[in-house]
Design a protein around this motif. Structure first.
Motif, PDB file in Angstrom:
ATOM      1  N   LEU A 134       0.730  -1.312  -0.146  1.00  0.00           N
ATOM      2  CA  LEU A 134       0.054  -0.048   0.106  1.00  0.00           C
ATOM      3  C   LEU A 134       0.884   1.649   0.065  1.00  0.00           C
ATOM      4  O   LEU A 134       0.458   2.252  -0.343  1.00  0.00           O
ATOM      5  CB  LEU A 134      -0.884  -0.085   1.195  1.00  0.00           C
ATOM      6  CG  LEU A 134      -2.153  -0.817   1.228  1.00  0.00           C
ATOM      7  CD1 LEU A 134      -2.927  -1.049   2.459  1.00  0.00           C
ATOM      8  CD2 LEU A 134      -3.107  -0.761   0.170  1.00  0.00           C
ATOM      9  N   CYS A 135       1.941   1.313   0.504  1.00  0.00           N
ATOM     10  CA  CYS A 135       3.043   2.245   0.400  1.00  0.00           C
ATOM     11  C   CYS A 135       3.547   2.497  -0.974  1.00  0.00           C
ATOM     12  O   CYS A 135       3.714   3.721  -1.356  1.00  0.00           O
ATOM     13  CB  CYS A 135       4.193   1.870   1.454  1.00  0.00           C
ATOM     14  SG  CYS A 135       3.453   2.134   3.069  1.00  0.00           S
ATOM     15  N   LEU A 136       3.688   1.396  -1.856  1.00  0.00           N
ATOM     16  CA  LEU A 136       3.979   1.696  -3.115  1.00  0.00           C
ATOM     17  C   LEU A 136       2.849   2.371  -3.682  1.00  0.00           C
ATOM     18  O   LEU A 136       3.216   3.153  -4.666  1.00  0.00           O
ATOM     19  CB  LEU A 136       4.385   0.468  -3.674  1.00  0.00           C
ATOM     20  CG  LEU A 136       5.520  -0.485  -3.252  1.00  0.00           C
ATOM     21  CD1 LEU A 136       5.281  -1.541  -3.881  1.00  0.00           C
ATOM     22  CD2 LEU A 136       6.582   0.341  -3.511  1.00  0.00           C
ATOM     23  N   CYS A 137       1.647   2.165  -3.354  1.00  0.00           N
ATOM     24  CA  CYS A 137       0.514   2.733  -4.089  1.00  0.00           C
ATOM     25  C   CYS A 137       0.437   3.956  -3.762  1.00  0.00           C
ATOM     26  O   CYS A 137       0.015   4.865  -4.636  1.00  0.00           O
ATOM     27  CB  CYS A 137      -0.866   1.865  -3.698  1.00  0.00           C
ATOM     28  SG  CYS A 137      -0.820   0.215  -4.216  1.00  0.00           S
ATOM     29  N   PHE A 138       0.637   4.422  -2.426  1.00  0.00           N
ATOM     30  CA  PHE A 138       0.519   5.853  -1.978  1.00  0.00           C
ATOM     31  C   PHE A 138       1.212   6.671  -3.079  1.00  0.00           C
ATOM     32  O   PHE A 138       0.703   8.073  -3.232  1.00  0.00           O
ATOM     33  CB  PHE A 138       1.129   5.843  -0.603  1.00  0.00           C
ATOM     34  CG  PHE A 138       1.065   7.305  -0.047  1.00  0.00           C
ATOM     35  CD1 PHE A 138       0.214   7.835   0.688  1.00  0.00           C
ATOM     36  CD2 PHE A 138       2.413   7.936  -0.092  1.00  0.00           C
ATOM     37  CE1 PHE A 138       0.178   8.916   1.229  1.00  0.00           C
ATOM     38  CE2 PHE A 138       2.322   9.283   0.517  1.00  0.00           C
ATOM     39  CZ  PHE A 138       1.230   9.969   1.168  1.00  0.00           C
ATOM     40  N   TRP A 139       2.617   6.318  -3.209  1.00  0.00           N
ATOM     41  CA  TRP A 139       3.287   7.394  -4.053  1.00  0.00           C
ATOM     42  C   TRP A 139       2.838   7.413  -5.476  1.00  0.00           C
ATOM     43  O   TRP A 139       3.423   8.450  -6.211  1.00  0.00           O
ATOM     44  CB  TRP A 139       4.614   6.986  -4.230  1.00  0.00           C
ATOM     45  CG  TRP A 139       5.578   6.995  -2.677  1.00  0.00           C
ATOM     46  CD1 TRP A 139       5.770   5.974  -1.904  1.00  0.00           C
ATOM     47  CD2 TRP A 139       5.645   8.221  -1.828  1.00  0.00           C
ATOM     48  NE1 TRP A 139       6.074   6.486  -0.687  1.00  0.00           N
ATOM     49  CE2 TRP A 139       6.209   7.626  -0.736  1.00  0.00           C
ATOM     50  CE3 TRP A 139       5.419   9.711  -2.191  1.00  0.00           C
ATOM     51  CZ2 TRP A 139       6.601   8.771   0.372  1.00  0.00           C
ATOM     52  CZ3 TRP A 139       5.725  10.544  -1.218  1.00  0.00           C
ATOM     53  CH2 TRP A 139       6.345  10.185  -0.078  1.00  0.00           C
ATOM     54  N   GLN A 140       1.822   6.695  -5.942  1.00  0.00           N
ATOM     55  CA  GLN A 140       1.395   6.747  -7.467  1.00  0.00           C
ATOM     56  C   GLN A 140       0.181   7.842  -7.494  1.00  0.00           C
ATOM     57  O   GLN A 140      -0.183   8.096  -8.481  1.00  0.00           O
ATOM     58  CB  GLN A 140       0.819   5.423  -7.728  1.00  0.00           C
ATOM     59  CG  GLN A 140       1.963   4.314  -7.748  1.00  0.00           C
ATOM     60  CD  GLN A 140       3.202   4.554  -8.217  1.00  0.00           C
ATOM     61  OE1 GLN A 140       3.339   5.122  -9.416  1.00  0.00           O
ATOM     62  NE2 GLN A 140       4.167   4.115  -7.588  1.00  0.00           N
ATOM     63  N   ALA A 141      -0.387   8.360  -6.166  1.00  0.00           N
ATOM     64  CA  ALA A 141      -1.271   9.203  -6.292  1.00  0.00           C
ATOM     65  C   ALA A 141      -0.938  10.727  -6.612  1.00  0.00           C
ATOM     66  O   ALA A 141       0.377  10.891  -6.889  1.00  0.00           O
ATOM     67  CB  ALA A 141      -1.957   9.177  -4.694  1.00  0.00           C
ATOM     68  N   PRO A 142      -1.523  11.254  -6.914  1.00  0.00           N
ATOM     69  CA  PRO A 142      -1.495  12.871  -7.384  1.00  0.00           C
ATOM     70  C   PRO A 142      -0.724  13.704  -6.356  1.00  0.00           C
ATOM     71  O   PRO A 142      -0.804  13.341  -5.019  1.00  0.00           O
ATOM     72  CB  PRO A 142      -2.659  13.527  -7.605  1.00  0.00           C
ATOM     73  CG  PRO A 142      -3.828  12.299  -7.817  1.00  0.00           C
ATOM     74  CD  PRO A 142      -3.220  11.330  -7.074  1.00  0.00           C
ATOM     75  N   ALA A 143       0.358  14.497  -6.805  1.00  0.00           N
ATOM     76  CA  ALA A 143       1.205  14.984  -5.718  1.00  0.00           C
ATOM     77  C   ALA A 143       0.629  15.658  -4.723  1.00  0.00           C
ATOM     78  O   ALA A 143       1.294  15.571  -3.460  1.00  0.00           O
ATOM     79  CB  ALA A 143       2.452  15.789  -6.609  1.00  0.00           C
ATOM     80  N   GLN A 144      -0.395  16.480  -5.139  1.00  0.00           N
ATOM     81  CA  GLN A 144      -1.030  17.203  -3.986  1.00  0.00           C
ATOM     82  C   GLN A 144      -1.640  16.462  -2.932  1.00  0.00           C
ATOM     83  O   GLN A 144      -1.671  16.780  -1.665  1.00  0.00           O
ATOM     84  CB  GLN A 144      -2.212  18.276  -4.600  1.00  0.00           C
ATOM     85  CG  GLN A 144      -2.771  19.242  -3.862  1.00  0.00           C
ATOM     86  CD  GLN A 144      -1.529  20.240  -2.936  1.00  0.00           C
ATOM     87  OE1 GLN A 144      -0.798  20.867  -3.718  1.00  0.00           O
ATOM     88  NE2 GLN A 144      -1.760  20.060  -1.595  1.00  0.00           N
ATOM     89  N   SER A 145      -2.227  15.273  -3.491  1.00  0.00           N
ATOM     90  CA  SER A 145      -2.964  14.488  -2.486  1.00  0.00           C
ATOM     91  C   SER A 145      -1.917  13.789  -1.642  1.00  0.00           C
ATOM     92  O   SER A 145      -2.185  13.627  -0.310  1.00  0.00           O
ATOM     93  CB  SER A 145      -3.639  13.493  -3.049  1.00  0.00           C
ATOM     94  OG  SER A 145      -4.758  13.978  -4.039  1.00  0.00           O
ATOM     95  N   ALA A 146      -1.034  13.387  -2.137  1.00  0.00           N
ATOM     96  CA  ALA A 146       0.010  12.826  -1.180  1.00  0.00           C
ATOM     97  C   ALA A 146       0.695  13.813  -0.271  1.00  0.00           C
ATOM     98  O   ALA A 146       0.911  13.519   0.833  1.00  0.00           O
ATOM     99  CB  ALA A 146       1.460  12.297  -2.037  1.00  0.00           C
ATOM    100  N   ASP A 147       0.830  15.087  -0.655  1.00  0.00           N
ATOM    101  CA  ASP A 147       1.230  16.081   0.143  1.00  0.00           C
ATOM    102  C   ASP A 147       0.407  16.367   1.422  1.00  0.00           C
ATOM    103  O   ASP A 147       0.791  16.505   2.343  1.00  0.00           O
ATOM    104  CB  ASP A 147       1.729  17.207  -0.634  1.00  0.00           C
ATOM    105  CG  ASP A 147       2.946  17.250  -1.297  1.00  0.00           C
ATOM    106  OD1 ASP A 147       3.864  16.458  -1.404  1.00  0.00           O
ATOM    107  OD2 ASP A 147       3.165  18.128  -2.530  1.00  0.00           O
TER     108      ASP A 147
END
Length: 444
Positions: A134-147
């Motif tokens: 799930l951490c791998l999936c996390f970084w595939q999200a849009p940059a603003q959402s991850a921020d």
């Protein structure tokens, strides 16, 4: 306005504009608060019982600890809108190998480990493996959402650490309520890393606050890791400037100036402060000469536990005792690095540790070469965490807050576009009306 204020005001503004409605951020926040809550509400009597082994954190916190991890995983699962396949496909081969290899370790532990009596060991490892995916999936999200998600994790850590300090205070025994001093310092270290990932640089005020928190609880190893994280960022982020000709001349001048000022400052300092009292305070705070925690105490008993590792090294050469066997009181080496070998064996654990360390170095190299600050910060976080883990128990377990964020840093996948000059661009036609530069063949 100072950069420090503008950065943090921008974080709050983005969250107020809808960033709070973020599944991963809500999972992070609930996870942090649920784990810190028992330590904040604990009484002095419960602390004595906890240190004596009569009660546990779960007894004090009630059901909060049991719902923390499911809430975190649920938030990440909802947040992983790009799906597992896309995450793995976009990741580097070393991470895919880590996933496959981790699955093989589970099979090896079940088949041949010397100690695998508890089904909880397998459950923990499967949950850890799922969390890493799930951490791998996390970084595939849009940059603003991850921020936004990282910002919410930072705010939850900052609020929990501050609440613990206000409610419980800092006592001579170093515990902050029921939060172990090393855990409290590690939370501060994680807060610094997460804030740095959000603003893509290490903020000096945030570093000073987090470093002060580690100093107050006298967590010496984490102090060193936090300091190296900051110094590593300064060195690698300014790598090109530091080695330019003009900067080298400036560095020499600054060094000469410091060498002249330092002796004068040491002579003037006793006129403004009681240096003997200052030295005594620092040595007492860091317990440098404490017979129980000082440098002559065998690193607070660590050397004795390390000797137990080397004394039994021939018993777990390949498969080890089984995943998380150290948490079932089978062995206690008080070192996350040695726990890799104890749990997985010298060969399997050594290869796993080599991959993790190589991943950290790779991220530092990519971040320096391509000026990717987030990759650099994640690589430094992995490297400094491994240093901390040599002296502290293992973090790589979803059951401990530091382990999840360690996996989050480890799984960062930088988006690097390799741009090659195409043949069509190299051999593009010249504009009309411009004479060709190719030699004209003589046809006479």
């Amino acid at each position: 306005m100072p950069v420090f204020l503008t950065e943090n005001l921008a974080i709050l503004r983005n969250l107020a504009r809808g960033g709070l409605l973020n599944a991963a951020g809500l999972g992070f926040s609930f996870y942090v608060v649920a784990i810190c809550y028992p330590g904040i509400k604990g009484t002095a009597a419960q602390l004595m019982d906890l240190r004596s082994g009569i009660v546990t954190q779960a007894d004090v916190g009630g059901g909060s600890l049991f719902v923390a991890v499911p809430a975190l995983l649920l938030g990440l699962l909802v947040f992983a809108r790009h799906g597992v396949y896309v995450a793995v496909r976009r990741s580097q081969p070393i991470l895919i190998f880590l996933l496959v290899y981790s699955g093989l370790i589970v099979l090896a532990s079940v088949a041949a480990a010397e100690y695998i009596e508890s089904s909880g060991q397998i459950v923990q490892y499967v949950v850890t493996l799922g969390a890493f995916l799930l951490c791998l999936c996390f970084w595939q999200a849009p940059a603003q959402s991850a921020d936004d998600a990282l910002a919410m994790a930072f705010l939850a850590l900052a609020a929990s650490l501050s609440a613990a300090a206000v409610v419980q205070g800092f006592h001579e025994y170093r515990w902050v309520g029921l939060i172990h001093p090393n855990h409290y310092a590690r939370y501060a270290y994680i807060a610094l890393v997460i804030h740095s990932l959000v603003v893509k640089r290490v903020s000096l005020p945030v570093f000073l606050i987090c470093f002060a928190a580690t100093y107050i609880v006298s967590a010496r190893t984490i102090m060193i890791g936090t300091l190296l994280f900051y110094l590593g960022y300064l060195a690698f982020a300014n790598y090109r400037a530091l080695f330019s000709r003009a900067q080298q001349i400036t560095n020499v001048r600054m060094l000469a100036t410091c060498l002249m000022i330092l002796p004068v400052a040491l002579l003037i300092l006793p006129f403004f402060t009681d240096t003997d009292r200052l030295i005594d305070k620092v040595t007492n705070d860091l317990a440098l000469f404490d017979p129980d925690r000082g440098v002559l105490s065998g690193f607070t008993g660590r050397t004795e536990s390390w000797n137990a590792f080397f004394g039994a090294i021939d018993e777990y050469v390949f498969f080890g005792y089984g995943f998380r066997s150290s948490r079932y009181n089978l062995h206690a080496v008080h070192s996350g690095i040695l726990s890799y070998f104890m749990d997985f064996g010298l060969l399997l654990g050594g290869l796993l540790l080599l991959v993790v360390a190589g991943r950290g170095l790779y991220l530092v190299w990519i971040g320096t070469k391509h000026n990717d600050r987030r990759a650099l910060l994640c690589g430094l976080a992995v490297a400094t965490t491994l240093l901390i883990q040599w002296f502290e128990p293992d973090n790589f377990n979803i059951g401990f807050i530091g382990s999840f964020f360690f996996m989050l840093f480890l799984s960062y996948t930088p988006s690097i576009r390799r741009r090659y000059m195409s043949t069509s661009l190299r051999h593009a036609r010249l504009p009309q009306g411009q004479p060709s530069l190719q030699p004209v063949a003589d046809i006479s």
